[in-house]
Design a protein around this motif. Structure first.
Motif, PDB file in Angstrom:
ATOM      1  N   GLU A 138       2.587   6.482  -8.795  1.00 59.96           N
ATOM      2  CA  GLU A 138       2.961   7.382  -7.717  1.00 59.96           C
ATOM      3  C   GLU A 138       4.472   7.481  -7.575  1.00 59.96           C
ATOM      4  O   GLU A 138       5.016   8.569  -7.368  1.00 59.96           O
ATOM      5  CB  GLU A 138       2.353   6.916  -6.389  1.00 59.96           C
ATOM      6  N   LEU A 181       1.416   0.898  -7.519  1.00 62.56           N
ATOM      7  CA  LEU A 181       2.057   2.091  -6.974  1.00 62.56           C
ATOM      8  C   LEU A 181       3.062   2.710  -7.937  1.00 62.56           C
ATOM      9  O   LEU A 181       3.719   3.693  -7.587  1.00 62.56           O
ATOM     10  CB  LEU A 181       2.767   1.739  -5.660  1.00 62.56           C
ATOM     11  N   PHE A 220      10.166   2.537  -2.458  1.00 66.64           N
ATOM     12  CA  PHE A 220      10.004   3.940  -2.071  1.00 66.64           C
ATOM     13  C   PHE A 220      11.093   4.352  -1.084  1.00 66.64           C
ATOM     14  O   PHE A 220      11.538   5.504  -1.094  1.00 66.64           O
ATOM     15  CB  PHE A 220       8.615   4.157  -1.473  1.00 66.64           C
ATOM     16  N   GLU A 243       4.576   6.331   3.796  1.00 66.10           N
ATOM     17  CA  GLU A 243       5.660   7.298   3.829  1.00 66.10           C
ATOM     18  C   GLU A 243       6.904   6.634   4.400  1.00 66.10           C
ATOM     19  O   GLU A 243       6.871   6.110   5.516  1.00 66.10           O
ATOM     20  CB  GLU A 243       5.270   8.511   4.683  1.00 66.10           C
ATOM     21  N   SER A 260       6.672  -2.294  -2.445  1.00 64.31           N
ATOM     22  CA  SER A 260       6.756  -0.852  -2.215  1.00 64.31           C
ATOM     23  C   SER A 260       7.975  -0.456  -1.402  1.00 64.31           C
ATOM     24  O   SER A 260       8.182   0.740  -1.138  1.00 64.31           O
ATOM     25  CB  SER A 260       5.487  -0.357  -1.521  1.00 64.31           C
ATOM     26  N   HIS A 277       0.849  -1.191   0.000  1.00 68.88           N
ATOM     27  CA  HIS A 277       0.000   0.000   0.000  1.00 68.88           C
ATOM     28  C   HIS A 277       0.885   1.242   0.000  1.00 68.88           C
ATOM     29  O   HIS A 277       2.090   1.174   0.219  1.00 68.88           O
ATOM     30  CB  HIS A 277      -0.906   0.016   1.243  1.00 68.88           C
ATOM     31  N   ARG A 278       0.266   2.371  -0.186  1.00 72.75           N
ATOM     32  CA  ARG A 278       0.989   3.635  -0.100  1.00 72.75           C
ATOM     33  C   ARG A 278       1.458   3.852   1.342  1.00 72.75           C
ATOM     34  O   ARG A 278       0.721   3.602   2.292  1.00 72.75           O
ATOM     35  CB  ARG A 278       0.066   4.777  -0.513  1.00 72.75           C
TER      36      ARG A 278
END
Length: 215
Positions: A152, A149, A130, A103, A127, A100-101
């Motif tokens: 993004e 993702l 990121f 930070e 992910s 999932h998204r």
């Protein structure tokens, strides 16, 4: 009458010297918050099956920014016993993903940046890319991430040469995989890189997954 005398027995051939001991390749797996239980389990699943000369080929340690309970993307919590300090003695760092998204945690970003600067292999599943991108490790490199993702990541980190429709990307000391089961392919690729195709294919057979597939 002459009697034949059998020749004296030949001396036994000397045994070959034992293979030199090779310490296990140390892998530190970073669990972001929240973490995908599937993602975090893949390195242990694959690397934990590697044996070379009857000895473990890898030593896998899971770590987190804050040791203790780490939330997951499901309904279970994960207990992580180690902090990011274990990365300093690792040969390879794997950043697991969330699916999932999320930070990237600044402490994890700093840790992977330091690991890369020290010459360690730094990789990501799903992910987890990121974190590598935030650390600047993917700038000017081909990379991949979970397809949901990708848009993004491309928008947030335009310096990354994002590859689609691939299982994983090998950029030498920096490697990334797509989502979920593609992490198995990346881990098997690392086994093949470290110990050869025969060992990697044996691990694939014993874990009931497909042999190493090209990225």
């Amino acid at each position: 009458m002459s009697l034949s005398v059998p020749p004296p027995p030949s001396a036994p051939l000397p045994l070959p010297p034992p293979a030199p001991y090779r310490a296990p390749h140390r892998v530190a797996v970073i669990a972001p918050s929240p973490v995908s239980l599937f993602n975090i389990a893949l390195p242990e699943l694959v690397f934990g099956r590697v044996e070379v000369g009857g000895r473990p080929g890898y030593e896998v340690t899971v770590c987190a920014v804050e040791p203790g309970p780490v939330p997951t993307t499901g309904k279970l919590d994960l207990i992580v016993r180690h902090g990011l300090d274990v990365i300093r003695t690792a040969d390879t760092v794997v950043v697991a993903g969330t699916g999932h998204r999320f930070e990237p945690e600044p402490e994890a970003v700093a840790a992977v940046r330091e690991a890369a600067a020290a010459g360690r292999r730094v990789t990501s599943i799903c992910s987890g890319a990121f974190v590598l991108a935030e650390a600047g490790l993917l700038d000017g490199r081909r990379a991949t991430t979970y397809a949901d993702l990708a848009q993004e990541l491309r928008a947030r980190y335009p310096a990354v040469d994002l590859a689609g429709d691939v299982l994983f990307v090998d950029e030498g000391r920096v490697m990334t995989s797509s989502g979920y089961a593609a992490g198995i392919d990346l881990c098997l690729h690392m086994v093949r890189t470290d110990y050869g195709a025969a060992v990697a294919n044996d691990v694939a057979r014993r874990t009931l997954v497909a042999p190493v597939r090209p990225g």
